[in-house]
Design a protein around this motif. Structure first.
Motif, PDB file in Angstrom:
ATOM      1  N   TYR A  82       0.846  -1.205   0.000  1.00  0.00           N
ATOM      2  CA  TYR A  82       0.000   0.000   0.000  1.00  0.00           C
ATOM      3  C   TYR A  82       0.880   1.253   0.000  1.00  0.00           C
ATOM      4  N   ALA A  83       2.013   1.202   0.679  1.00  0.00           N
ATOM      5  CA  ALA A  83       2.929   2.362   0.684  1.00  0.00           C
ATOM      6  C   ALA A  83       3.390   2.672  -0.744  1.00  0.00           C
ATOM      7  N   SER A 130      10.582   9.435   3.460  1.00  0.00           N
ATOM      8  CA  SER A 130      10.060   9.383   4.839  1.00  0.00           C
ATOM      9  C   SER A 130       8.867   8.441   4.973  1.00  0.00           C
ATOM     10  N   VAL A 131       8.520   7.732   3.895  1.00  0.00           N
ATOM     11  CA  VAL A 131       7.323   6.875   3.903  1.00  0.00           C
ATOM     12  C   VAL A 131       7.725   5.412   4.048  1.00  0.00           C
ATOM     13  N   GLU A 132       7.007   4.706   4.881  1.00  0.00           N
ATOM     14  CA  GLU A 132       7.302   3.285   5.099  1.00  0.00           C
ATOM     15  C   GLU A 132       5.997   2.521   5.339  1.00  0.00           C
ATOM     16  N   GLY A 133       5.943   1.286   4.884  1.00  0.00           N
ATOM     17  CA  GLY A 133       4.770   0.434   5.136  1.00  0.00           C
ATOM     18  C   GLY A 133       5.077  -0.597   6.206  1.00  0.00           C
ATOM     19  N   ILE A 134       4.236  -0.674   7.204  1.00  0.00           N
ATOM     20  CA  ILE A 134       4.393  -1.667   8.282  1.00  0.00           C
ATOM     21  C   ILE A 134       3.068  -2.418   8.409  1.00  0.00           C
ATOM     22  N   VAL A 135       3.099  -3.711   8.163  1.00  0.00           N
ATOM     23  CA  VAL A 135       1.867  -4.506   8.204  1.00  0.00           C
ATOM     24  C   VAL A 135       1.323  -4.556   9.629  1.00  0.00           C
ATOM     25  N   GLU A 143       1.704   1.651  -3.540  1.00  0.00           N
ATOM     26  CA  GLU A 143       0.511   1.953  -4.347  1.00  0.00           C
ATOM     27  C   GLU A 143       0.077   3.410  -4.208  1.00  0.00           C
ATOM     28  N   ILE A 144       0.111   3.933  -2.972  1.00  0.00           N
ATOM     29  CA  ILE A 144      -0.424   5.290  -2.772  1.00  0.00           C
ATOM     30  C   ILE A 144       0.482   6.367  -3.370  1.00  0.00           C
ATOM     31  N   MET A 145       1.652   5.972  -3.859  1.00  0.00           N
ATOM     32  CA  MET A 145       2.482   6.933  -4.586  1.00  0.00           C
ATOM     33  C   MET A 145       2.169   6.924  -6.078  1.00  0.00           C
ATOM     34  N   THR A 146       1.144   6.175  -6.498  1.00  0.00           N
ATOM     35  CA  THR A 146       0.753   6.137  -7.912  1.00  0.00           C
ATOM     36  C   THR A 146      -0.596   6.836  -8.090  1.00  0.00           C
ATOM     37  N   PRO A 147      -0.825   7.405  -9.283  1.00  0.00           N
ATOM     38  CA  PRO A 147      -2.116   8.064  -9.522  1.00  0.00           C
ATOM     39  C   PRO A 147      -3.297   7.112  -9.330  1.00  0.00           C
ATOM     40  N   GLN A 148      -3.122   5.826  -9.634  1.00  0.00           N
ATOM     41  CA  GLN A 148      -4.244   4.888  -9.541  1.00  0.00           C
ATOM     42  C   GLN A 148      -4.780   4.765  -8.112  1.00  0.00           C
ATOM     43  N   PHE A 149      -3.883   4.741  -7.126  1.00  0.00           N
ATOM     44  CA  PHE A 149      -4.316   4.535  -5.742  1.00  0.00           C
ATOM     45  C   PHE A 149      -4.111   5.783  -4.873  1.00  0.00           C
ATOM     46  N   GLY A 150      -3.478   6.823  -5.433  1.00  0.00           N
ATOM     47  CA  GLY A 150      -3.011   7.940  -4.611  1.00  0.00           C
ATOM     48  C   GLY A 150      -4.071   8.935  -4.196  1.00  0.00           C
ATOM     49  N   MET A 151      -5.278   8.834  -4.771  1.00  0.00           N
ATOM     50  CA  MET A 151      -6.403   9.683  -4.385  1.00  0.00           C
ATOM     51  C   MET A 151      -5.989  11.157  -4.293  1.00  0.00           C
ATOM     52  N   ALA A 152      -5.252  11.612  -5.288  1.00  0.00           N
ATOM     53  CA  ALA A 152      -4.810  12.996  -5.448  1.00  0.00           C
ATOM     54  C   ALA A 152      -3.686  13.401  -4.492  1.00  0.00           C
ATOM     55  N   LEU A 153      -3.262  12.501  -3.622  1.00  0.00           N
ATOM     56  CA  LEU A 153      -2.143  12.829  -2.726  1.00  0.00           C
ATOM     57  C   LEU A 153      -0.857  12.109  -3.149  1.00  0.00           C
ATOM     58  N   ASP A 154      -0.883  11.431  -4.300  1.00  0.00           N
ATOM     59  CA  ASP A 154       0.293  10.654  -4.714  1.00  0.00           C
ATOM     60  C   ASP A 154       1.507  11.545  -4.972  1.00  0.00           C
ATOM     61  N   GLY A 155       1.259  12.761  -5.481  1.00  0.00           N
ATOM     62  CA  GLY A 155       2.385  13.661  -5.761  1.00  0.00           C
ATOM     63  C   GLY A 155       3.115  14.034  -4.468  1.00  0.00           C
ATOM     64  N   LEU A 156       2.358  14.431  -3.467  1.00  0.00           N
ATOM     65  CA  LEU A 156       2.955  14.807  -2.176  1.00  0.00           C
ATOM     66  C   LEU A 156       3.651  13.592  -1.551  1.00  0.00           C
ATOM     67  N   ARG A 208     -10.957  -4.096  -3.863  1.00  0.00           N
ATOM     68  CA  ARG A 208     -10.337  -3.320  -4.961  1.00  0.00           C
ATOM     69  C   ARG A 208      -9.064  -2.638  -4.467  1.00  0.00           C
ATOM     70  N   PHE A 209      -9.105  -2.138  -3.230  1.00  0.00           N
ATOM     71  CA  PHE A 209      -7.869  -1.691  -2.575  1.00  0.00           C
ATOM     72  C   PHE A 209      -7.986  -2.051  -1.105  1.00  0.00           C
ATOM     73  N   GLU A 210      -6.875  -2.298  -0.471  1.00  0.00           N
ATOM     74  CA  GLU A 210      -6.897  -2.747   0.919  1.00  0.00           C
ATOM     75  C   GLU A 210      -5.595  -2.326   1.590  1.00  0.00           C
ATOM     76  N   PRO A 211      -5.640  -1.252   2.396  1.00  0.00           N
ATOM     77  CA  PRO A 211      -4.396  -0.778   3.021  1.00  0.00           C
ATOM     78  C   PRO A 211      -3.645  -1.902   3.735  1.00  0.00           C
ATOM     79  N   CYS A 212      -4.319  -2.632   4.616  1.00  0.00           N
ATOM     80  CA  CYS A 212      -3.692  -3.818   5.226  1.00  0.00           C
ATOM     81  C   CYS A 212      -4.670  -4.980   5.157  1.00  0.00           C
TER      82      CYS A 212
END
Ligand code: ADP
Length: 484
Positions: free
Chosen positions: A220-221, A243-248, A223-236, A378-382
């Motif tokens: 998910y970490a 500084s971004v990390e995914g921890i299950v 995915e959210i950096m892509t336009p498909q899953f980023g919900m308009a925040l992917d650029g930021l 369709r998407f699942e953060p964890c």
């Protein structure tokens, strides 16, 4: 070595108040972190149902006027947790959901309600309460995400802040006209401040000002950096990638333990997995399904929403039923889906059974009785359901997205050869792929030795909080080292 002192800020916390996975994480992490040498106090709003469950309460600070009314900060214990509770009746003394009125719409003053939570979080972060001086602050989701923004605009020394995103779909986006009412300075209304699509973005502000950003799985970490899953925040998020990390997430392996679970028809463990089928019979009876061990039984425990892909399952029912399998569904959510599954149960009596509503006890029996647990999101953060399924020996059949991709090992030839498979994955999340995954699962079910191997692999996987808590503790320590 002295314990590191952490402040957590969360708008819900299990077992006191819960609408989703955020509450599970906020409730479980303090206990798991304690074993890593971290002492946590959690700031949470004083909803009436939460106040009623507190065991000890001591007033700690008065706010004569906090966003439109008097409030008190309470030093409290409840549900086995050390808390600060923001008792602000004008903001939180309302029945029902923390976020929605009886009409199902967001409370109109949600911006003020959760700005108040974040404002008090920032005060506590700065050690304004004397005896409590946190070395790190952990804020969860948009409701707490203004905390680092207030700390930034206040200026002065402050502890490091970690922001965890539990679901990027919820962002806290409000009109720009509220800026002053939120006690934010005019200069905050800029692209590198809280401004977001000409309004105020709470989560956006948090992503801007937190020192570290985590989300609840490595996939998910990414995915959210892509336009498909980023919900308009992917650029930021891309700008802050270092500084971004995914921890299950983990699950509470005391609450979720098939050897001791009081909600089961029969307790069992990996060593006594032959005793598991009594739960399948109990589940088939509960859902008015034909009682037969030979019939593969799929379970779904889910909110009934598009995110969870339940429409895909509705359209895949012909494959499931056509191959002689059964479905037991426990879910609450959108009426459209509820009606669809109710019609399927009426049409396929004995093969499809539904219970609509939220039923924690039945969710446990589902995990113990089903052969497969479906998670076609369709998407699942964890996702927590598939972690419970692994622990209970129900093979997860999941979409290859987010945390589902990270926690289930697909039973492909390579994984079967290496003896590491734990479930079935499918991609993309559509009807043909889900139907094919259901067929694959049924094929595995007919291969008794392979099915048993996969089941045991899942039951032996570590889905506890121990690993994740070590990682959070490491982040806390690295932040606490650097003065700000
Ligand atoms: P989300 O937080 O997006 O709903 P998660 O999988 O992270 O999804 O967590 C949902 C949790 O709630 C899981 O533990 C799941 O078993 C449980 N749950 C979902 N729906 C129900 C229901 N109708 N009854 C009981 N438990 C449910």
């Amino acid at each position: 070595m002295n314990d590191l002192v952490a402040l957590s800020v969360a708008s819900e916390i299990y077992p006191l108040i819960k609408t989703g996975g955020l509450a599970d994480v906020a409730g479980a992490l303090p206990g798991a972190l304690a074993r890593e040498g971290v002492t946590t106090r959690t700031l949470t709003p004083g909803y009436p149902s939460l106040l009623a469950k507190l065991e000890t309460v001591t007033p700690a600070r008065d706010y004569p006027a906090l966003f439109g009314g008097p409030a008190r900060l309470l030093d409290a214990r409840g549900g086995g947790l050390d808390l600060f509770v923001l008792d602000a009746p004008h903001l939180f003394d309302r029945p029902g959901s923390p976020y929605l009125g009886a009409d199902g719409r967001d409370w109109p003053d949600n911006a003020l309600r959760f700005a108040a939570l974040s404002r008090v979080g920032a005060d506590l972060a700065k050690g304004e309460l004397g005896g409590f001086v946190p070395e790190v602050v952990h804020v969860h989701d948009w409701q707490a995400a203004l905390t680092p923004a207030y700390l930034h605009y206040d200026g002065g020394p402050r502890p490091g802040v970690v922001l965890t995103i539990h679901n990027l779909a919820f962002q806290g986006h409000f009109p720009a006209s509220l800026l002053g009412a939120l006690w934010l300075p005019p200069r905050a209304m800029s692209i590198d401040g809280v401004e977001y699509f000409q309004g105020v973005g709470f989560l956006k502000a948090g992503l801007q000002f937190a020192d570290r950003i985590t989300t609840v799985s490595p996939t998910y970490a990414r995915e959210i950096m892509t336009p498909q899953f980023g919900m308009a925040l992917d650029g930021l998020l891309r700008a802050r990638a270092s500084s971004v990390e995914g921890i299950v997430n983990g699950i509470d392996d005391v609450v979720w333990n098939p050897a001791t679970d009081p909600q089961l028809a029969q307790n069992y463990s990996a060593l006594r997995v032959d005793q598991r089928p009594r739960n399948k019979a109990a589940l088939q009876q509960r859902f008015a399904l034909a009682t037969s061990y030979e019939t593969p039984l799929f379970g779904l425990v889910s909110r009934l929403t598009r995110q969870k892909g339940v429409d895909l399952l509705l359209d895949s029912l012909p494959a499931l039923i056509g191959h002689g399998a059964q479905l037991a569904l426990l879910g609450a959510g959108e009426k459209l889906f509820q009606d669809g599954f109710a019609a399927a149960a009426a049409e396929h009596a004995g093969a499809v059974g539904c219970v609509f509503g939220y039923d924690e006890a039945l969710a446990h029996l589902m995990q113990a009785g089903a052969d497969f647990i479906l998670v076609p999101s369709r998407f699942e953060p964890c996702g927590l359901t598939q972690l419970c399924a692994l622990r209970y020996g129900a093979m997860p059949v999941v979409a290859r997205v987010g945390g589902l991709a990270d926690t289930v090992i697909d039973a492909n030839d390579a994984a079967l050869g290496a003896g590491v498979a734990t479930g079935v994955q499918f991609s993309p999340p559509d009807v043909p792929a889900l139907s094919y995954a259901i067929e694959r699962a049924i094929g595995l079910y007919r291969d008794v030795a392979t099915m048993r191997r996969i089941r045991l692999n899942g039951m032996r996987a570590d889905v506890s909080w121990r690993g994740p808590a070590k990682r959070y503790a490491a982040i806390y320590r690295s932040l606490a080292k650097v003065p700000r």
